[in-house]
Design a protein around this motif. Structure first.
Motif, PDB file in Angstrom:
ATOM      1  N   SER A 161       0.669  -1.252  -0.291  1.00 22.15           N
ATOM      2  CA  SER A 161      -0.319  -0.139  -0.086  1.00 22.15           C
ATOM      3  C   SER A 161       0.508   1.299  -0.172  1.00 22.15           C
ATOM      4  N   ILE A 162       0.102   2.519  -0.888  1.00 20.14           N
ATOM      5  CA  ILE A 162       1.555   3.051  -0.799  1.00 20.14           C
ATOM      6  C   ILE A 162       0.600   4.710  -0.839  1.00 20.14           C
ATOM      7  N   THR A 163       0.282   5.463  -0.393  1.00 11.82           N
ATOM      8  CA  THR A 163       0.405   6.689  -0.829  1.00 11.82           C
ATOM      9  C   THR A 163       0.037   8.135  -1.512  1.00 11.82           C
ATOM     10  N   GLN A 164      -0.912   8.278  -2.287  1.00 13.45           N
ATOM     11  CA  GLN A 164      -0.962   9.124  -3.836  1.00 13.45           C
ATOM     12  C   GLN A 164      -0.948  10.218  -3.177  1.00 13.45           C
ATOM     13  N   ALA A 165      -0.521  11.658  -2.424  1.00 14.53           N
ATOM     14  CA  ALA A 165       0.400  12.201  -2.567  1.00 14.53           C
ATOM     15  C   ALA A 165       1.040  11.633  -1.013  1.00 14.53           C
ATOM     16  N   SER A 166       2.683  11.365  -0.136  1.00 17.77           N
ATOM     17  CA  SER A 166       2.989  10.688   0.464  1.00 17.77           C
ATOM     18  C   SER A 166       2.409  11.704   1.971  1.00 17.77           C
ATOM     19  N   GLU A 167       2.594  11.241   2.755  1.00 18.75           N
ATOM     20  CA  GLU A 167       1.700  12.119   4.538  1.00 18.75           C
ATOM     21  C   GLU A 167       3.084  13.251   4.417  1.00 18.75           C
ATOM     22  N   TYR A 168       3.981  12.672   3.839  1.00 16.63           N
ATOM     23  CA  TYR A 168       4.237  14.482   3.876  1.00 16.63           C
ATOM     24  C   TYR A 168       4.567  15.056   2.571  1.00 16.63           C
ATOM     25  N   GLY A 169       3.349  15.164   1.831  1.00 14.19           N
ATOM     26  CA  GLY A 169       2.993  15.439   0.379  1.00 14.19           C
ATOM     27  C   GLY A 169       3.756  16.129  -0.933  1.00 14.19           C
ATOM     28  N   LEU A 170       4.376  14.215  -0.402  1.00 12.13           N
ATOM     29  CA  LEU A 170       5.172  14.361  -1.860  1.00 12.13           C
ATOM     30  C   LEU A 170       4.449  13.039  -3.349  1.00 12.13           C
ATOM     31  N   PRO A 171       4.214  13.070  -3.913  1.00 11.45           N
ATOM     32  CA  PRO A 171       4.032  12.806  -4.827  1.00 11.45           C
ATOM     33  C   PRO A 171       4.576  11.618  -5.684  1.00 11.45           C
ATOM     34  N   TYR A 172       4.213  10.405  -5.874  1.00  3.20           N
ATOM     35  CA  TYR A 172       5.488   9.681  -6.456  1.00  3.20           C
ATOM     36  C   TYR A 172       4.867   9.423  -8.368  1.00  3.20           C
TER      37      TYR A 172
END
Length: 331
Positions: free
Chosen positions: A136-147
């Motif tokens: 599971s990945i988060t888009q954007a991440s918990e620090y606001g950084l997109p993959y």
């Protein structure tokens, strides 16, 4: 002047209009005309066939999507700061009947193939250990950084190599699309299931579970009912989602939120923990500096002892962002 969360944003006027327009008799649950329209609308958006189901919360969207990939004895590889680990009160274990989260490290709350491999390498004892069934990945991440697409491709290749499902928590998927400037299909990458967030971006109470393996949709329908998320007047959830897709309101709102954050970021300078890309900012600040900003009327959350989190939204006023930016610069 609040920068607590995009969950605090108002509902977009077009969403209210759509719900009012849906306020007519129709068939219950998900058999109404609006709910039945969702598959085609999201298939057009992503340029590939998919099934789309509404739910009321992002937690339900994440967990129902993962439930299509993970058996009770299995595990989900995710970042140790992922929302499903830190902010969902054990819901994945509840929805997945005891399945475990397998935590990985990664800069900026993003995963790389090396981070995933480090977890896989520790699973060596056959039936004595929990096997990985999904990532599971988060888009954007918990620090606001997109993959970026190439990062997603690398993770997708690894998932395929190890026969793992790939889930994307897209609570701020729209902000990632706006930041990267590419089509939605590129920002989703090779995922099997996506939680498409609307509440943070102008919706009232509706999120979408997007399944690119359409055969899994029937399983989600059963699990959605069992979990108490099959609303009898589902047309009101579908109306919200479809209204946001009309005229790309979902993307316009995300751009507005990102732009409001950039105004602050331009003044914050080297206080930023990570470069601003979406509508989240993490800003280094002492306890005294935080108190000084709050005394000026700014509301925000403390992230940890070293920094605060600032979040803008689709209706954030630029003048408020400008005031906050100047106040940070003056500290």
């Amino acid at each position: 002047m609040q920068f607590l969360s995009d969950n605090a944003a108002p509902v977009h006027p077009k969403v209210w209009e759509a719900m009012q327009a849906a306020d007519n008799p129709d068939t219950p649950y998900d058999t109404d005309a609006l709910s039945r329209e969702m598959d085609a609308r999201f298939s057009a958006l992503f340029g590939r066939e998919c099934a789309a189901l509404w739910v009321a919360t992002g937690t339900a969207a994440n967990c129902l999507a993962l439930a299509t990939m993970v058996e009770p004895h299995g595990g989900v590889i995710c970042h140790r700061e992922a929302h499903i680990e830190m902010d969902e009160c054990g819901a994945p274990g509840f929805y997945l009947h005891g399945a475990k989260l397998l935590l990985a490290a990664g800069e900026g709350a993003k995963l790389t193939p090396a981070d995933i491999d480090a977890v896989l390498a520790g699973i060596t004892r056959g039936v004595h250990q929990v096997p990985a069934h999904a990532i599971s990945i988060t888009q954007a991440s918990e620090y606001g950084l997109p993959y970026r697409p190439e990062e997603l491709a690398a993770i997708g290749a690894m998932a395929k190599e190890h026969n793992l499902g790939l889930h994307m928590d897209g609570a701020r998927f729209a902000n990632a699309v706006a930041a990267l400037g590419g089509p939605a299909v590129e920002v989703a990458g090779p995922v099997d299931a996506l939680s498409f967030g609307f509440v943070k971006n102008g919706g009232m109470g509706a999120e979408a579970v997007i399944l690119f393996d359409t055969e899994k949709a029937e399983l989600v329908r059963w699990r959605r009912k069992r979990a108490g998320h099959l609303q009898s007047k589902g047309r009101y959830l579908a109306a919200q989602i479809l209204a946001m897709l009309d005229d790309e309101i979902w993307l316009q709102n995300a751009r507005a939120a990102n732009d409001a954050a950039k105004i602050i970021a331009d003044e914050a300078g080297d206080r930023l923990v990570h470069p601003q890309q979406i509508n989240e900012l993490f800003v280094r600040m002492t306890a005294g500096e935080r108190a000084a900003l709050r005394d000026q009327g700014f509301a925000f959350y403390d992230w940890d002892e070293t920094c605060v989190r600032l979040v803008t939204h689709w209706a954030s006023r630029h003048e408020d962002s400008e005031k906050l930016g100047k106040a940070i610069a003056a500290l």
